[in-house]
Each structure stands twice: as structure tokens, then as C-alpha cells.
Design an enzyme around this catalytic site. Structure first.
Site: not given
Length: 317
Positions: A194, A197
Site C-alpha cells: 500500500h 493512499e
């Protein structure tokens, strides 16, 4: 249009199994395991699903995961998600699970894994849904904790296709986990993470250069860095984008501002995913439909997004 989007063959590449725990199943597991909940009923819990940021969501997410105790619980959780895949023509899925969320509560690693892999096996044989499991490290914990988790995983290495990195992004850059990702790669695992974001484009650079990832999970803030965008386009590095999640967690104020179609038209290999569908109000088809409703996504764009997801699989057919 919903039915047409639903019938489109697609893969899901960004899904947290713990985030697919629907309120009804959460209450059923709490009852089965005799766990008291802070919510009176399913509707009260659903009303709690209003988040201002990633951390508010994560606090509730970890509280909900506490009802998962036995191998059967993890099987039931995974099976419920696979039934959704079958219903939405998701022919392949590469879900994440967070072992540390469970081992830190005293649930043995092998109990968690047995339930999940048992369901994934049945998903293939009974539903025709292919899969590849991704073990994800929690970035708000230390690299040393991640290394312990990798050690626990090594005896079961055939159960995983990759390792990933998730949880609270701000203040936990990918560079914090370079050593454990080097180890994982040396053990033969693919890597994803990830990045971008809530975190800045610099985190995406770090994930690419230091963690040497095959795929960027989220990555929507890449558009703020032209040189990064060019690299992602040139190298055709896939982005697993989660539109409903991005609006629920206020990464974008509303869906009309989302940049996924802009990225698609610039040649980025973006894909559509649901992230934590029980908490964000929709599975893959609902995410596609939101792009159609709010951004005017065309059938051609939907087909390209679906094809991107099939092309970006870590597990090739």
C-alpha cells in the site's frame, strides 16, 4: 448497466479478508464465540461505519476482527467473500490477510491460515474462483514484528504468492520495512505494498525502489508527481485502486473528483477493487457502478479496467 458490469469477467487484486466481515456474520461469530459487542444490533453497527480518515476506520476494523477466533470462523469469513466473487463474476482474487491482527490476540498462525486456505481451496473446486493469498505486514508495528511474522509463515510458504504492507500509512514509510521485504524476496515471495493512499508520492517511490514491488496498492497520489507517473506508465506497473474506499476515507471528497479514469486514459494500468467492502458499502461491481454513475465511465473503459485486473494477476492462469 449494473447487470452488464456484474457479468464482466474480472479479477480482484485489493481485498482485505478481515474487511469483508459483514455485520450479520460479525454478530453471528460473536454469538458463537460468546463475545460481548459494544453495538446493540446490526443496524447500530452499520451506523458506526462513518469515517473521517483511515485511522478511524482501522480502529473499528480491528475491533470487528476480534470475533474471529477459530479455524471455522476464518473459513466462514473467506467463504462468504468467495460467494460474493462468484455472484459478481470475479474469476480470480488475490486477497490479503493480516496475521498480526490475530497472532497478537493469541490466535495461532496455523489456525488462521488453515481456515482461509481451506475456503480458498473449496472456492476453486466448488465455485470455480481462482485465488492467490497475500500475507500482509502491519506497518504501524515494527519491522522486527514483521520479521517474526515472516518466520511464522516460512513453513507454509506454498500457501502464499506474495507479501504486502498495509494499515496506517502516515508516519510509516515503506523504507521502514526494507529489510523484511529483502528477506521475503530472497525466500521467493513476490512483493506488493500500500502506498500513495494518504501518504505522499515519495512513499510510492520508496515502495518501488526499496521494496521492489510488483504492484502498487492504491497509488492514487502518484498523479501529483509527473516523473513518477511517467515511470508507472513506462513500466506498466499496476495500481489496485479502490474508489468507494477512497471516498469513504476522504482521500477524495466525493466520487466525482476521483482520478482513476484520468489515470486510465493516460495509460496507467489501473484496476478496480473493493478494499474492505463490508465497511465501505460495496464489492467490486458496486465500485465499477460508482464510476459509471459519478464519472460517466463508458463500456470501453469498463472493459479495459476489467482486462487490466486480469493482466495484473500475480498468479497467472
Amino acid at each position: 448497466m449494473y447487470d452488464w458490469l456484474n457479468a464482466l469477467p474480472k479479477a480482484e487484486l485489493h481485498l482485505h479478508l478481515e474487511g469483508s466481515l459483514e455485520p450479520e456474520l460479525l454478530f453471528a461469530l460473536a454469538e458463537r464465540n460468546r463475545i460481548a459487542l459494544p453495538w446493540d444490533d446490526v443496524e447500530t453497527l452499520r451506523k458506526a461505519y462513518a469515517f473521517n480518515n483511515l485511522q478511524e476506520f482501522l480502529d473499528l476494523y480491528y475491533r470487528g476482527a476480534d470475533v474471529l477466533r477459530t479455524e471455522q470462523d476464518f473459513y466462514d469469513l473467506t467463504w462468504a467473500y468467495l460467494l460474493r466473487c462468484k455472484a459478481q463474476n470475479v474469476v480470480h482474487t488475490e486477497p490479503f490477510f493480516d496475521p498480526q491482527t490475530h497472532t497478537d490476540r493469541g490466535i495461532p498462525f496455523e489456525v488462521v491460515l488453515a481456515g482461509i486456505t481451506g475456503a480458498l481451496k473449496d472456492g476453486k473446486s466448488k465455485l470455480g474462483v481462482d485465488s492467490g493469498l497475500i500475507l500482509s505486514f502491519l506497518r504501524h508495528l515494527s519491522q522486527e514484528e514483521a520479521e517474526k511474522t515472516l518466520d511464522q509463515a516460512l513453513p507454509f510458504r506454498d500457501a502464499f504468492v506474495a507479501v504486502g504492507l498495509d494499515s496506517s500509512e502516515m508516519g510509516h514509510p515503506p523504507s521502514k520495512f526494507q529489510r523484511v521485504f529483502d528477506r521475503a524476496r530472497n525466500e521467493g515471495f513476490l512483493t506488493v505494498a500500500h502506498a500513495g493512499e494518504e501518504g505522499p508520492p515519495e512513499y510510492i517511490w520508496e515502495a518501488l525502489d526499496l521494496l521492489k514491488i510488483q504492484r502498487i496498492d492504491h497509488g492514487v497520489r502518484a498523479i501529483e508527481d509527473e516523473r513518477l507517473m511517467q515511470r508507472i506508465i513506462d513500466e506498466q506497473i499496476p495500481l489496485t485502486v479502490c474508489p468507494l474506499s477512497n471516498t469513504k476515507l476522504c482521500v477524495f471528497d466525493d466520487m466525482a473528483q476521483h482520478n482513476i479514469l484520468d489515470m486510465l486514459e493516460r495509460g496507467v494500468k489501473v484496476t478496480v477493487n473493493s478494499d474492505d467492502p463490508a465497511y465501505f458499502g460495496g464489492y467490486v461491481t458496486e465500485n465499477f457502478h460508482a464510476l459509471y454513475t459519478h464519472l460517466g465511465m463508458t463500456e470501453d473503459q469498463a472493459k479495459r479496467l476489467a482486462q487490466n485486473s486480469l493482466d495484473a494477476r500475480l498468479v497467472k492462469p
